[in-house]
Enzyme design. Structure first.
Site, short mmCIF file in Angstrom:
data_model
loop_
_atom_site.label_atom_id
_atom_site.label_comp_id
_atom_site.label_asym_id
_atom_site.label_seq_id
_atom_site.Cartn_x
_atom_site.Cartn_y
_atom_site.Cartn_z
N CYS A 1 42.49 29.66 53.54
CA CYS A 1 43.77 29.01 53.18
C CYS A 1 44.47 29.58 51.96
CB CYS A 1 43.52 27.53 52.94
SG CYS A 1 42.77 26.75 54.35
C1 UGA Z 1 41.24 24.43 50.37
C2 UGA Z 1 41.71 23.17 49.63
O1 UGA Z 1 40.74 22.74 48.66
C3 UGA Z 1 41.98 22.03 50.60
O2 UGA Z 1 42.53 20.92 49.90
C4 UGA Z 1 42.96 22.52 51.67
O3 UGA Z 1 43.20 21.52 52.64
C5 UGA Z 1 42.37 23.72 52.37
O4 UGA Z 1 42.15 24.75 51.40
C6 UGA Z 1 43.35 24.15 53.43
O5 UGA Z 1 44.47 24.51 53.11
O6 UGA Z 1 43.03 24.00 54.62
P1 UGA Z 1 38.87 25.33 51.21
O7 UGA Z 1 39.58 26.62 51.46
O8 UGA Z 1 37.95 24.79 52.24
O9 UGA Z 1 39.94 24.16 50.92
O10 UGA Z 1 37.95 25.53 49.94
P2 UGA Z 1 37.99 25.23 48.38
O11 UGA Z 1 36.84 24.39 48.04
O12 UGA Z 1 39.32 24.78 47.97
O13 UGA Z 1 37.69 26.66 47.77
C7 UGA Z 1 38.57 27.77 47.89
C8 UGA Z 1 38.02 28.95 47.11
O14 UGA Z 1 38.16 28.75 45.71
C9 UGA Z 1 36.53 29.22 47.34
O15 UGA Z 1 36.34 30.60 47.43
C10 UGA Z 1 35.88 28.65 46.11
O16 UGA Z 1 34.66 29.28 45.82
C11 UGA Z 1 36.93 28.95 45.06
N1 UGA Z 1 36.86 28.03 43.90
C12 UGA Z 1 37.16 26.72 44.06
C13 UGA Z 1 36.48 28.52 42.66
O17 UGA Z 1 36.19 29.73 42.50
N2 UGA Z 1 36.46 27.67 41.60
C14 UGA Z 1 36.78 26.36 41.72
O18 UGA Z 1 36.74 25.64 40.68
C15 UGA Z 1 37.12 25.88 42.97
#
Ligand code: UGA
Length: 468
Positions: A277
């Site tokens: 996403c």
């Molecule tokens: C994300 C959003 O969190 C959801 O709210 C949204 O609905 C979704 O995209 C979407 O558009 O469908 P997701 O991609 O499953 O969800 O995963 P996240 O947990 O948001 O993580 C995204 C990336 O950021 C991962 O690679 C994660 O490791 C990284 N991340 C996240 C960090 O490096 N640090 C953080 O503090 C949080």
């Protein structure tokens, strides 16, 4: 004599789901769990068959259980055609993919096709029907692309047809909770009936509802993901500065985040954001801003910083391990984060590619994502090509390793026993998530370089007695 009380007609809205990917399945099951009657369809017969039999085609905590419960309760069922779906469900939720094109634009092919199919199926149906775009689409799409297709092809107008946008906010790994207990519901409608229908459908969730226009709702989705991506990129820049200054980014962010205006959530530095996403959505909004004659500079910055972070990870590995040719590197965690088997935009892919291109042997492990990684992997061309071996256990990955790189913080990695260290030639871990407890690392004789932890990045000596 028993008196039969007149039963109050409490007809709950009926929901139809088009597209049983992670999001469509979780969305449909959440409606079912909240007591609504849900019918679901996917264009792929094998997905329909799996879901109807209670099997989820994806690794997502709690999803299979929820599916089995709702199938048993008779609130969720799979149908074999869009025609049946349209006949049985008032609200038809389009949950199809919107992949990225190389220029950042999204590919609306699948959405157009499903809108056409649903519209054709609506022709013979009587009664009000609402077509809801749940797929992530750039602002303006529901009104300028989907609405005309649906009204022209269905031959419906006015009160018999509604069109709405209703973006989702599900994160992989916590999808069930996010779907069943959403923090907020965002709906975008341009008529009162559609808005009332969606408010009624979401009432059992007891979550705050934000009602906007379709373009407004679509923008909420992109603004949310862009802001979250920016938070991650911001934390990653602070992590790089932390390394240069010899301080730990987590301690810094904790103190920064204690200011209630800032908060410390979603500011965890790491290898850069991945997943299906963030990159796609931010790029799409950058592109849309240009189309609108404007700029989206913060989105652009989030993307560039994310590229820089990958380069930084590789620099850290090189300076810790030395020239990579002939080295053996264990890559732990292939999914884009722990808790999922999804490898889309996973940082494990470019990391493995770079190590491979520079002549290293990469021994890669993940508790659930190995098969998806295997499918996503194409060895990069060029000289100095190394080797990639997918292994089933962590000790196999660590065998004779010159270093391990922890890319996704699966809980099993954090239990690191001494026997794992003894498998390695050099007891060195590059912890890209700063997840392994330092006390444990010391006890098991492991040197850790945490990304952003302010650790010196020199090469530690080989383990005594380790063969070269
Ligand atoms: C994300 C959003 O969190 C959801 O709210 C949204 O609905 C979704 O995209 C979407 O558009 O469908 P997701 O991609 O499953 O969800 O995963 P996240 O947990 O948001 O993580 C995204 C990336 O950021 C991962 O690679 C994660 O490791 C990284 N991340 C996240 C960090 O490096 N640090 C953080 O503090 C949080």
């Amino acid at each position: 004599m028993t008196v039969r009380r007149p039963t109050r007609r409490t007809t709950r809205p009926t929901v139809g789901i088009v597209g049983l990917g992670y999001m469509g399945l979780a969305t449909g099951l959440a409606f079912a769990a909240r007591g609504l009657s849900v019918h679901a369809f996917d264009i792929k017969p094998e997905i329909r068959a799996a879901v109807a039999a209670g099997r989820t085609p994806y690794h997502e905590a709690g999803l299979a259980r929820l599916l089995q419960d709702q199938l048993r309760a008779g609130r969720f069922g799979v149908v074999d055609s869009v025609a049946t779906l349209a006949e049985r469900s008032e609200g038809l939720f389009l949950c199809v993919p919107t992949p990225s094109r190389p220029n950042g634009e999204i590919d609306l092919g699948p959405l157009r096709r499903s809108a056409e199919e649903v519209a054709e199926a609506l022709r013979p149906v009587r009664g009000f029907r609402l077509v809801v775009v749940k797929s992530t689409v750039v602002p303006g799409t529901t009104e300028s692309v989907v609405a005309p297709i649906v009204s022209e092809r269905s031959g419906r107008t006015g009160a018999g047809l509604g069109i709405a946008s209703n973006p989702e906010f599900l994160a992989e790994g916590t999808m069930v909770r996010d779907a069943v207990e959403p923090a907020r519901i965002v709906i975008g409608t341009s008529d009162a009936r559609s808005r009332a229908w969606l408010e009624r459908a979401y009432r059992p969730f007891r979550a705050p509802v934000f009602a906007l226009t379709p373009s407004g709702a679509e923008l909420v989705k992109y603004a949310s993901n862009s802001f979250l991506a920016l938070k991650v990129s911001f934390a990653n820049e602070i992590a790089r500065l932390s390394d240069r200054l010899g301080v730990n980014v987590d301690a810094v962010i904790q103190a920064v985040g204690h200011d209630p205006r800032i908060g410390d959530r979603f500011l965890k530095a790491g290898p850069g954001f991945g997943g299906s996403c963030f990159d796609k959505d931010v790029r799409a909004l950058v592109h849309r801003a240009e189309e609108l004659g404007d700029r989206f500079r913060s989105g652009d910055a989030a993307l560039r910083i994310n590229d820089d972070q990958l380069a930084y990870v590789l620099d850290r590995v090189r300076s810790a391990v030395g020239p990579l040719r002939g080295k053996r590197i264990a890559l732990l965690g292939l999914a884009f984060k722990d808790g999922t088997d999804d490898v889309r935009e996973s940082r494990a892919i470019p990391i493995a590619e770079a190590l491979f291109s520079e002549g290293a042997t990469v021994r890669a492990h993940d508790p659930v994502a190995v098969e998806n990684f295997r499918r996503a992997w194409t060895p990069p061309n060029g000289t100095g090509a190394g080797e990639l071996v997918l292994v089933a256990t962590v000790p196999e990955a660590l065998e004779g390793a010159d270093a391990a790189v922890l890319q996704a913080a699966w809980p099993e990695y954090l239990r690191w026993p001494g026997a794992w260290t003894r498998r390695m030639r050099v007891p060195l871990l590059l912890d890209l998530r700063r997840a392994l407890d330092r006390g444990r690392a010391r006890r098991v004789g492991l040197t850790v370089i945490g990304l952003g932890a302010g650790d010196p990045a020199g090469t530690p000596p080989p383990r005594p007695g380790a063969s070269p």
